[in-house]
Design a protein around this motif. Structure first.
Motif, mmCIF file in Angstrom:
data_model
loop_
_atom_site.group_PDB
_atom_site.id
_atom_site.type_symbol
_atom_site.label_atom_id
_atom_site.label_comp_id
_atom_site.label_asym_id
_atom_site.label_seq_id
_atom_site.Cartn_x
_atom_site.Cartn_y
_atom_site.Cartn_z
ATOM 1 N N CYS A 54 0.831 -1.204 0.000
ATOM 2 C CA CYS A 54 0.000 0.000 0.000
ATOM 3 C C CYS A 54 0.868 1.258 0.000
ATOM 4 O O CYS A 54 0.636 2.184 -0.786
ATOM 5 C CB CYS A 54 -0.922 -0.016 1.217
ATOM 6 S SG CYS A 54 -1.965 1.452 1.375
ATOM 7 N N VAL A 55 1.889 1.274 0.862
ATOM 8 C CA VAL A 55 2.768 2.444 0.943
ATOM 9 C C VAL A 55 3.529 2.623 -0.363
ATOM 10 O O VAL A 55 3.643 3.746 -0.886
ATOM 11 C CB VAL A 55 3.741 2.302 2.128
ATOM 12 C CG1 VAL A 55 4.800 3.401 2.088
ATOM 13 C CG2 VAL A 55 2.980 2.374 3.443
ATOM 14 N N ARG A 56 4.052 1.533 -0.904
ATOM 15 C CA ARG A 56 4.805 1.631 -2.160
ATOM 16 C C ARG A 56 3.906 2.132 -3.298
ATOM 17 O O ARG A 56 4.352 2.876 -4.168
ATOM 18 C CB ARG A 56 5.413 0.268 -2.516
ATOM 19 C CG ARG A 56 6.637 -0.098 -1.667
ATOM 20 C CD ARG A 56 7.272 -1.370 -2.194
ATOM 21 N NE ARG A 56 8.512 -1.688 -1.526
ATOM 22 C CZ ARG A 56 9.694 -1.187 -1.839
ATOM 23 N NH1 ARG A 56 9.792 -0.313 -2.834
ATOM 24 N NH2 ARG A 56 10.782 -1.554 -1.182
ATOM 25 N N HIS A 57 2.647 1.717 -3.302
ATOM 26 C CA HIS A 57 1.731 2.177 -4.339
ATOM 27 C C HIS A 57 1.473 3.670 -4.194
ATOM 28 O O HIS A 57 1.407 4.408 -5.189
ATOM 29 C CB HIS A 57 0.412 1.402 -4.255
ATOM 30 C CG HIS A 57 -0.391 1.433 -5.507
ATOM 31 N ND1 HIS A 57 -1.253 2.462 -5.805
ATOM 32 C CD2 HIS A 57 -0.450 0.564 -6.561
ATOM 33 C CE1 HIS A 57 -1.828 2.226 -6.973
ATOM 34 N NE2 HIS A 57 -1.364 1.083 -7.455
ATOM 35 N N ILE A 58 1.358 4.119 -2.955
ATOM 36 C CA ILE A 58 1.159 5.557 -2.711
ATOM 37 C C ILE A 58 2.391 6.338 -3.158
ATOM 38 O O ILE A 58 2.288 7.389 -3.796
ATOM 39 C CB ILE A 58 0.845 5.813 -1.226
ATOM 40 C CG1 ILE A 58 -0.561 5.309 -0.905
ATOM 41 C CG2 ILE A 58 0.971 7.302 -0.886
ATOM 42 C CD1 ILE A 58 -0.920 5.373 0.558
#
Length: 496
Positions: A54-58
């Protein structure tokens, strides 16, 4: 025109899923907090919930100049960088993954930096931190530095719902031009674990020769049992060795299997993160095994074996045990435990789950000797009852009841250090009354420090005679003698 994609591009088990990423319901809230230039952010959730993804996608959505630097506690080079950020309060934006694996003092330093940044906001040129960890990392951080919660974005990412998992599957099927019949069985198998869903779908495709986008729409069927076996077999080479090392303990003995019992119990849980105190209270059949390793031995095992440390996490203070890799957790859940017991070299269990291999009974005057024996046995990975070590466990309870159980039924063997002091003391006498009936079962090992006689302990019982005088400052070699004459003999007996 249909774009042809490779299977590994669609159902990804490593890296950021480009075509099958399903944002959690609170994705936008997380994005806003990460995008905020000074607000600290904490993400928690069990393994497989997609915190890091999720963080990497953000981060991929943000402008290049706003992307934080990604750091993980699993990388020694990154840890050095994290230490510098905390020490020098380096300006910039940083993602700190696996926060719970950092040393406690470093965690506290980072928490202080986060609090300061939250307090001062845009008025200070301080690091902006995005912290990722397992369950309860947010509350643990708040306990380290009170008042941080008010200005910190704390988000929990839960496992995917049935709708989330179906959306992931449908997205992948659309890219590959396939339809998977009975896909509801995938959610029942993965219980919302995003990584595992990717892996299951990938295995279904390889089993049916779907290696890339199909020219014509194709409907495929699968057996979840067959897919499970395929996945477990694929994971065996990566994880079986580490699992065996964990189960065999720090120093292998055929009867020393508390780690095996712990891992088997964890594999039967829904979550890969467990509180060992709660588990011990809830599962009487493994309570003894858990209690005799959770205070010290489990941490020593993990710290002492790199392969084990990479695969398992334990916090001795909070008693939190975790299998952080969702692939490993799935592998553990579907192990053949009988085969693993055999491969580890454990003997068949006798049906009794002793909390301690040895309970030491002694008079206070001989505490130095008892303490040395305890430490020596603990170093050799033997579960020992030694009163000082377990005072906190029994606080609020009566020693008389606890000693009756410990020396009567909870220990496989009793080591009693006998002399004139022992005969004159009330508590040693009470302890002796509990274990004397066990003399007939050959489960009592006496250490005779003098010729004092004791009712219930035959004069011709084979014990260990040892010369020990705690007041003799010239007897500096007694630890070496105790190791040879007592500890090694006990280990020989335990290894039978």
């Amino acid at each position: 025109m249909t774009i042809r994609l490779m299977l590994e591009e669609v159902f990804k088990t490593e890296g950021l899923p480009e075509f099958t990423f399903v944002p959690p319901p609170n994705y936008n809230e997380i994005l806003l907090d990460i995008r905020n230039s000074h607000k600290p952010v904490i993400l928690e959730g069990q393994s497989g919930t997609g915190k890091t993804t999720c963080v990497r996608h953000i981060l991929a959505e943000l402008n290049p100049e706003n992307k934080p630097e990604y750091l993980t506690a699993r990388n020694p080079v990154h840890v050095s960088r994290i230490e510098k950020v905390a020490r020098e309060q380096t300006p910039g934006q940083f993602v700190v993954d696996d926060f719970h694996r950092l040393a406690t003092d470093l965690q506290e330093n980072l928490a202080n930096v986060a609090k300061l940044a939250a307090d001062l906001g845009t008025d200070a040129n301080l690091p902006k931190l995005v912290i990722i960890g397992i369950n309860q990392i947010g509350s643990d951080l708040i306990q380290l530095v009170p008042d941080i919660a008010k200005r910190t974005g704390i988000h929990k990412i839960a496992p995917g719902t049935s709708a989330d998992i179906n959306k992931l599957i449908e997205s992948g099927c659309e890219r590959l031009n396939i339809k998977i019949r009975g896909s509801d069985a995938i959610y029942a198998e993965t219980r919302g674990d995003y990584w595992l869903t990717q892996q299951i779908c990938r295995s279904i495709c390889t089993a049916t020769n779907v290696m890339s986008t199909q020219d014509e729409t194709r409907e495929i069927e699968f057996s979840i049992e067959d897919v499970r076996n395929r996945v477990v077999d694929q994971l065996r080479s990566a994880y079986y060795s580490a699992v065996k090392e964990f189960c065999r303990g720090q120093r292998f003995r055929p009867k020393n299997d508390p780690y095996f019992k712990l891992l088997r119990a964890v594999g039967q849980q829904q979550s890969s993160v467990v509180d060992l105190t709660e588990m011990a209270n809830a599962l009487p059949e493994v309570r003894g095994s858990i209690n005799n390793i959770k205070e010290r031995r489990l941490q020593v095992l993990i710290d002492g074996k790199p392969a084990v440390a990479r695969s398992f996490y334990y916090n001795a203070e909070t008693k939190t045990f975790a299998i952080e890799d969702p692939a490993l957790f799935y592998f553990v859940k579907h192990l053949d435990w009988n085969q693993l017991r055999q491969d580890c070299g454990f003997r068949e269990h006798d049906g009794e789950d002793f909390e301690f291999e040895i309970a030491i009974s002694f008079a206070g005057e001989n505490r130095p000797l008892a303490s040395f024996i305890n430490e020596s046995l603990q170093t050799l990975d033997v579960p020992v009852f030694y009163d000082e070590q377990y005072e906190a466990n029994y606080r609020g309870k009566t020693w008389s009841k606890q000693f009756a159980e410990i020396f009567g039924t909870k220990s496989r063997y009793v080591l009693c250090i006998l002399d004139k002091y022992y005969a004159a003391k009330i508590w040693p006498t009470f302890e002796k009354e509990q274990f004397v009936p066990r003399v007939a079962t050959e489960s009592v090992f006496p250490v005779f420090l003098d010729d004092t006689k004791f009712v219930g302990i035959p004069h011709d019982i084979i014990g260990m005679k040892f010369r020990f005088d705690p007041t003799d400052a010239n007897d500096a070699d007694w630890p070496a003698r105790a190791t040879k004459e007592i500890v090694y003999k006990l280990i020989d007996k335990l290894s039978e």
